[in-house]
Design an enzyme around this catalytic site. Structure first.
Site, short mmCIF file in Angstrom:
data_model
loop_
_atom_site.label_atom_id
_atom_site.label_comp_id
_atom_site.label_asym_id
_atom_site.label_seq_id
_atom_site.Cartn_x
_atom_site.Cartn_y
_atom_site.Cartn_z
N HIS A 36 -12.00 22.61 21.94
CA HIS A 36 -10.70 21.90 21.81
C HIS A 36 -10.50 21.34 20.41
CE1 HIS A 36 -10.64 21.77 26.30
NE2 HIS A 36 -11.93 21.60 26.13
N SER A 38 -3.45 25.52 -8.43
CA SER A 38 -2.06 25.15 -8.17
C SER A 38 -1.39 24.89 -9.50
CB SER A 38 -2.04 23.89 -7.30
OG SER A 38 -0.88 23.14 -7.57
N LYS A 93 -6.88 21.69 -7.45
CA LYS A 93 -6.91 22.60 -6.31
C LYS A 93 -7.82 23.81 -6.47
CE LYS A 93 -3.96 22.23 -3.20
NZ LYS A 93 -4.22 22.22 -1.83
N GLU A 119 -6.38 33.52 3.04
CA GLU A 119 -5.05 33.35 3.65
C GLU A 119 -4.31 34.69 3.69
OE1 GLU A 119 -3.93 28.75 2.64
OE2 GLU A 119 -3.87 30.19 1.02
#
Ligand code: ARG
Length: 423
Positions: A147, A269, A275, A282
């Site tokens: 969960h 970034s 970043k 992705e």
């Protein structure tokens, strides 16, 4: 002018996509003309003219010089055009007893056989990488979640090893697709056979197929069924890899920080100078998600088509060819990235994971003779009172658990499966 419009519309991407079929088209033609000669439809002299000419075309294909010219519809017409230009009437004889319908079928089956092996090779390479990482990081613990809540101790050994084993299931589907592809449709002609006494066993043997698609109508029907099997296998691998890519993004998230990649393998970034983004995973996740729509796309394209050849079938190439290339690219990129993965040690020492050890402590009490329900309550009370102190000892030894991830047995399973791709 209208001719041109119709031609461009119906040919679509064939001139480009059919290049991938060219070598198989020549291979199919060679088998077909040897068979034609054996049943007396070509003379020995004609065969001796045709075979070297086809050989030359095959060489030009391997050199990357073969093109499908403007005004020529597809690879099948181009090969015949080249033969006729070189040999005259003899070139026109090779099409006896066949149609472009079974020609494209045979090309596709030969192509898929090779392409499925390419996918299997890339999958096995990633499998081995995951297994190596599993062994290498066997003792590094990480949280296991249910969960998405901290649940029980897990390990990097289990995590990497799990995806390796999941790929063995996907391999079963690849083999199923391979077996479906490995059947000879040649001789089904337009989809209903021929009045020539074609020797279909002979072409089956020459092309190294396991058996003919016996019934000519079934052979024609296999266009679509084969692609769907291939798509199911591609979709299965994409689902495993996409899931893995999601894990990587999550474990790379700075709130987790379980794994890292060297800076040059992450992306920055334009506004936030700190970043280190997981763009590779992705994009992989997105591509793999999209690849999972493949069986659906094919199902919708071919839903309720009438029996027999219909030109719609051509559009399956547009869907499946790039998908298979994209999957291999994702597999290779995952393998490349994983060569550089850095795994954090001592994650579970952080007190935020204290409760992850409750089951270990319940089980230890059970081993000391406390009945399970009482042990559960005892540890539960300690958690509630704020007096719980985790022992931080993990002693999983059974088959497939943290202490015994069974990588060798999983490797044996994969080895056995890989033998299924032998011709
Ligand atoms: N490009 C066609 C295809 O992929 C080849 C077969 C053409 N057959 C036909 N009857 N138009 O389906």
């Amino acid at each position: 002018m209208p001719d041109r419009i119709i031609e461009e519309f119906t040919v679509g991407k064939d001139r480009e996509l059919d290049l991938r079929l060219a070598r198989y088209d020549v291979q199919g033609s060679m088998a077909h003309i040897k068979m034609l000669q054996s049943i007396g439809l070509l003379s020995k002299e004609e065969l001796d003219m045709l075979l070297p000419a086809l050989e030359d075309i095959a060489e030009s294909i391997e050199r990357g010089e073969f093109v499908i010219e403007d005004g020529v519809e597809d690879v099948h017409s181009q090969v015949e055009f080249l033969l006729t230009a070189r040999l005259g009437d003899v070139g026109k004889k090779i099409h006896s007893g066949r149609s472009r319908n079974d020609q494209v079928l045979v090309d596709l089956k030969l192509f898929f056989r090779d392409e499925l092996r390419n996918i299997a090779t890339a999958t096995e390479r990633l499998f081995k990488r995951l297994q190596t990482l599993s062994e290498q990081h066997k003792d590094k613990l990480m949280p296991g979640y249910t969960h998405l809540q901290v649940a029980m101790p897990s390990s990097f050994g289990l995590w990497f090893g799990a995806y390796a084993e999941a790929l063995t299931d996907d391999m079963q589907l690849l083999i199923a697709a391979f077996n479906i592809a490995n059947q000879n449709p040649l001789g089904s002609a337009a989809g209903y056979g021929s009045s020539f006494p074609l020797d279909r066993e002979m072409t089956t043997q020459l092309l190294g197929f396991a058996n003919p698609h016996y019934n000519v109508v079934a052979a024609q029907m296999s266009r679509g069924k084969t692609e769907r099997a291939v798509a199911a296998a591609i979709g299965a691998i994409a689902s495993t890899l996409g899931h893995f890519a999601m894990d990587v993004c999550m474990w790379m998230c700075s709130n987790f920080g379980f794994i890292k990649f060297p800076d040059e393998l992450t992306t920055g970034s334009s506004i936030m100078p700190h970043k280190k983004n997981p763009d590779v995973f992705e994009i992989m996740r997105g591509k793999c998600n999209r690849l999972q729509s493949l069986p659906n796309e094919l199902a919708i394209l071919t839903a309720n088509l009438p029996l027999g050849y219909n030109r719609d079938l051509q559009l399956m190439k547009d869907i499946v060819f790039p998908a298979s290339t994209e999957l291999i690219d994702c597999l290779d990129t995952a393998d490349f990235m994983l060569q550089h993965i850095e795994v954090k040690d001592g994650i579970l020492d952080d007190e935020r994971y204290d409760y992850i050890f409750t089951v270990e402590d319940v089980n230890r009490l059970v081993l000391e003779g406390v009945p399970f329900r009482d042990a559960y309550r005892q540890v539960g009370m300690a958690v509630q009172n704020g007096t719980y102190k985790p022992s931080r000892k993990v002693a999983h030894t059974h088959l497939g658990s943290i202490g015994n991830p069974a990588n060798n047995l999983i490797a044996e399973k994969m080895d056995k499966l890989m033998k299924g791709f032998r011709l």
